[in-house]
Design a protein around this motif. Sequence first.
Motif, PDB file in Angstrom:
ATOM      1  N   GLU A  68      -3.378   6.544  -1.349  1.00  0.00           N
ATOM      2  CA  GLU A  68      -2.839   7.392  -2.352  1.00  0.00           C
ATOM      3  C   GLU A  68      -1.355   7.477  -2.116  1.00  0.00           C
ATOM      4  O   GLU A  68      -1.322   8.662  -2.746  1.00  0.00           O
ATOM      5  CB  GLU A  68      -3.566   9.128  -1.827  1.00  0.00           C
ATOM      6  CG  GLU A  68      -3.414   9.181  -0.336  1.00  0.00           C
ATOM      7  CD  GLU A  68      -4.099  10.038   0.279  1.00  0.00           C
ATOM      8  OE1 GLU A  68      -4.722  11.078  -0.157  1.00  0.00           O
ATOM      9  OE2 GLU A  68      -5.206   9.210   0.334  1.00  0.00           O
ATOM     10  N   TYR A  95     -10.194  12.012  -1.284  1.00  0.00           N
ATOM     11  CA  TYR A  95      -8.617  11.454  -0.789  1.00  0.00           C
ATOM     12  C   TYR A  95      -8.408  12.535   0.079  1.00  0.00           C
ATOM     13  O   TYR A  95      -9.367  13.259   0.340  1.00  0.00           O
ATOM     14  CB  TYR A  95      -7.736  11.539  -1.505  1.00  0.00           C
ATOM     15  CG  TYR A  95      -7.608  12.537  -3.362  1.00  0.00           C
ATOM     16  CD1 TYR A  95      -6.949  13.675  -2.139  1.00  0.00           C
ATOM     17  CD2 TYR A  95      -8.753  12.752  -4.131  1.00  0.00           C
ATOM     18  CE1 TYR A  95      -7.504  14.675  -3.770  1.00  0.00           C
ATOM     19  CE2 TYR A  95      -8.511  13.500  -4.850  1.00  0.00           C
ATOM     20  CZ  TYR A  95      -8.251  14.969  -4.928  1.00  0.00           C
ATOM     21  OH  TYR A  95      -8.618  15.842  -5.108  1.00  0.00           O
ATOM     22  N   ILE A 129      -3.039  10.362  -9.916  1.00  0.00           N
ATOM     23  CA  ILE A 129      -3.034  10.167  -8.706  1.00  0.00           C
ATOM     24  C   ILE A 129      -5.085   9.800  -8.299  1.00  0.00           C
ATOM     25  O   ILE A 129      -5.576   9.174  -7.937  1.00  0.00           O
ATOM     26  CB  ILE A 129      -2.247   9.557  -8.263  1.00  0.00           C
ATOM     27  CG1 ILE A 129      -0.550   8.716  -8.939  1.00  0.00           C
ATOM     28  CG2 ILE A 129      -2.709   8.410  -6.444  1.00  0.00           C
ATOM     29  CD1 ILE A 129      -0.985   7.529  -8.902  1.00  0.00           C
ATOM     30  N   ASN A 130      -4.642  11.053  -7.985  1.00  0.00           N
ATOM     31  CA  ASN A 130      -6.208  12.045  -7.089  1.00  0.00           C
ATOM     32  C   ASN A 130      -6.579  11.797  -7.731  1.00  0.00           C
ATOM     33  O   ASN A 130      -8.235  11.254  -7.210  1.00  0.00           O
ATOM     34  CB  ASN A 130      -5.581  13.268  -6.689  1.00  0.00           C
ATOM     35  CG  ASN A 130      -4.795  13.873  -5.507  1.00  0.00           C
ATOM     36  OD1 ASN A 130      -4.572  12.622  -4.913  1.00  0.00           O
ATOM     37  ND2 ASN A 130      -3.858  15.226  -5.718  1.00  0.00           N
ATOM     38  N   ILE A 161      -8.256   7.394  -7.666  1.00  0.00           N
ATOM     39  CA  ILE A 161      -8.129   6.566  -5.416  1.00  0.00           C
ATOM     40  C   ILE A 161     -10.066   7.153  -5.753  1.00  0.00           C
ATOM     41  O   ILE A 161     -10.597   7.496  -5.690  1.00  0.00           O
ATOM     42  CB  ILE A 161      -7.821   7.699  -4.808  1.00  0.00           C
ATOM     43  CG1 ILE A 161      -6.513   7.881  -4.954  1.00  0.00           C
ATOM     44  CG2 ILE A 161      -8.190   7.465  -3.396  1.00  0.00           C
ATOM     45  CD1 ILE A 161      -5.759   9.194  -3.787  1.00  0.00           C
ATOM     46  N   GLU A 207      -2.635   4.760   3.490  1.00  0.00           N
ATOM     47  CA  GLU A 207      -1.557   4.001   2.479  1.00  0.00           C
ATOM     48  C   GLU A 207      -1.417   2.953   2.021  1.00  0.00           C
ATOM     49  O   GLU A 207      -2.521   2.605   3.855  1.00  0.00           O
ATOM     50  CB  GLU A 207      -0.835   4.692   3.495  1.00  0.00           C
ATOM     51  CG  GLU A 207       1.149   4.161   2.648  1.00  0.00           C
ATOM     52  CD  GLU A 207       2.189   3.820   3.957  1.00  0.00           C
ATOM     53  OE1 GLU A 207       3.142   3.673   4.005  1.00  0.00           O
ATOM     54  OE2 GLU A 207       2.029   4.884   4.865  1.00  0.00           O
ATOM     55  N   ARG A 221       4.752  10.088  -3.899  1.00  0.00           N
ATOM     56  CA  ARG A 221       4.388   9.076  -2.888  1.00  0.00           C
ATOM     57  C   ARG A 221       5.014   7.333  -2.139  1.00  0.00           C
ATOM     58  O   ARG A 221       3.910   6.858  -2.160  1.00  0.00           O
ATOM     59  CB  ARG A 221       2.528   8.798  -3.924  1.00  0.00           C
ATOM     60  CG  ARG A 221       1.747   9.863  -4.159  1.00  0.00           C
ATOM     61  CD  ARG A 221       0.711   9.592  -5.034  1.00  0.00           C
ATOM     62  NE  ARG A 221      -0.075  11.003  -5.193  1.00  0.00           N
ATOM     63  CZ  ARG A 221      -0.436  11.549  -4.894  1.00  0.00           C
ATOM     64  NH1 ARG A 221      -1.586  10.925  -3.787  1.00  0.00           N
ATOM     65  NH2 ARG A 221      -1.523  12.016  -5.530  1.00  0.00           N
ATOM     66  N   ALA A 253      -4.333   1.957  -5.514  1.00  0.00           N
ATOM     67  CA  ALA A 253      -4.824   4.040  -5.653  1.00  0.00           C
ATOM     68  C   ALA A 253      -6.993   3.288  -5.889  1.00  0.00           C
ATOM     69  O   ALA A 253      -7.346   3.862  -5.535  1.00  0.00           O
ATOM     70  CB  ALA A 253      -4.768   4.331  -7.159  1.00  0.00           C
TER      71      ALA A 253
END
Length: 704
Positions: free
Chosen positions: A289, A401, A359-360, A363, A269, A52, A284
């Motif tokens: 993301e 996301y 990470i997802n 978010i 981003e 990422r 995040a």
Amino acid sequence: MRTGSYDLYREYAALVNEQMHNMSTLRSLLDFKPRQPVPLDEVEPVEAILRRFKSGAMSYGSISQEAHETLAIAMNRIGGKSNTGEGGEDPARYTWTNERGDSKNSAIKQVASGRFGVTSYYLVNARELQIKMAQGAKPGEGGQLPGQKVYPWIAKVRHSTPGVGLISPPPHHDIYSIEDLAELIHDLKNANEHARISVKLVSEVGVGTVAAGVAKAHADVVLISGYDGGTGASPQTSIKHAGLPWELGLAETHQTLLLNGLRSRIVVETDGQLRTGRDVVIAALLGAEEFGFATAPLVAMGCIMMRVCHLNTCPVGVATQDPRLRKMFTGQPEHVVNFLRFVAMEAREWMAKLGFRSINEMIGHTEVIEPRRAIEHWKTKGLDFSNILYQPDVPPNVGRYCTEEQDHGLDKSLDKTELLKACEPAILRGEKVRTELPIRNVHRVVGTLTGSEITRRHGPNGLPEDTVRIHFKGSAGQSFGAFLPRGMTFILEGDANDYIGKGLSGGKIIVYPPAGSSFAPEENIIVGNVAFYGATSGEAYIRGMAGERFCVRNSGISAVVEAVGDHGCEYMTGGRVVVLGPTGRNFAAGMSGGIAYVLDENDDFARRCNQQMVGLERLEDPEEIAELKVLVKRHAEFTKSQLAFRIIVLWEDYVPKFVKVIPKDYKRMLHAMKRVQEAGLTGDEAWMAAFEENARDVARVGGG
């Protein structure tokens, strides 16, 4: 970073993260609420987080070849993406590799002002194409590369002239509305259907609304850039107290996209002085993301923040083109890899503490953040973080996301339905193709997708001239023949909308009125605005008038047209343009290279020409006159222009009526080149000698 010690990184991260006393960032005023942690080994691996990460857009030219390439190698090693910046990169890097399997190819190719080497070959060698709408360090301003940093190798990549300063002004001349931006996104998707299309915005009040428009325009990625990024090449007035922190713009963007049901369609981003894993986690939680790093990787490679980037005197070889100083560069890809790996490792530790396994999952979960209570300072007492930490009230099925791919509508294009099949013999075997097709103004970006396949298979030189020759009849839509490579000739019997021949990359475009037309072509507009914007090579012959901004940022094509609107040849850096009739006002504004020839029958062109950077001359050199005659003859031959035939027949009478428009710095460089060649120098050695002579000349218009 050079020791590879994570313990040492922890000390650095603690100093950056614990900024309660300095209060230099919004994120330093935020804290995490206590939560049920998860075991560290249940958190997604470092490698998944590294994918990422991106490097910021730092141009080859503003930083050295060594720094630019080291960054690209490092990002490719970790599976992230490096960004060319608007200066492009040497095409040799696309295929370079070593025994380790490294690559110098930057995954993100930036398309800023259309003039710095944006060719079909450049575009097909990207995994992501980024449209630079603005820059975080100085919103509302353009970039600039002083003439003393435009060394011969930089000029070659940027399709410009060594020693002549390059301006990248704020008005990006093919984007005046969200519809124009949607068109450019569509153009680039046709130029490389396998790449994601990204739009770079700046953190400002209302950026969320713009980002929503970007998502509706079918961009795949939107970047929200913070105000405190940028190199020391920016003026102090630009990088201090301008723009907003990324925390504000990112939060607004994420919330607006959620409220409009668009968040699941686009990757968000952010960048702007991200330095630690904690920064990544905060970003995040606010909605990002993907994450961009620029200054920190430069420091890892050896940058000592001298803030002399614009002077070409960087003592550690990072932000200089001077060959002597470049030898001082000691950075290695491993240094950048170590730093970013440590950032990802720290981010995993924070994720484990906060109970997130990926990470997802994290978010947009701003409920995890709260203002720091330990800070006792009068300035912080009135701060209200409620808008930044606001959670939009949306149904659970609304994505937080990106989970959906944008529909770019390529399947309906004329290329997919007709051209690719018709041109298959040329694409696969290099055989000649001749065909005739009707065209309507709903057919946009015709030929670009087919051209990209030719470039992908046959490389930067395309095919032999006129291998593909297609005769269209009707009215062409926007971006007809955009990024057309060598070997493709498009003949249009009819008229065309805006952006015809945008980024022309070696192809040939011929436009003339339909047979039996009763109007005088030279008195009627036949192609729209911004024709041949950012074209790098090829030919264009237009029988009739063009709209405004004809050949803006032309850096290498030969074009003949019978009249143009306002702002013709603006910011042109190369090529030849012949106007066989009147022009609008502000001709040649910002023109730093190439030559234009304007037929001035009424002797009034001088008052419509912007002479700040150019001089006006009469034609005297027999060789130059002969070259001009060849262009006019070709125009007559290809378009059957009665005006061109008349000029050729009465050539001796018309030559004195032509005005030669030549940039002053460009002329000075040509004279310097002539002197060094007469002294016996040739090739690169001659260019370098001419560059050094010109760089010392205080009379340069470009200054710097």
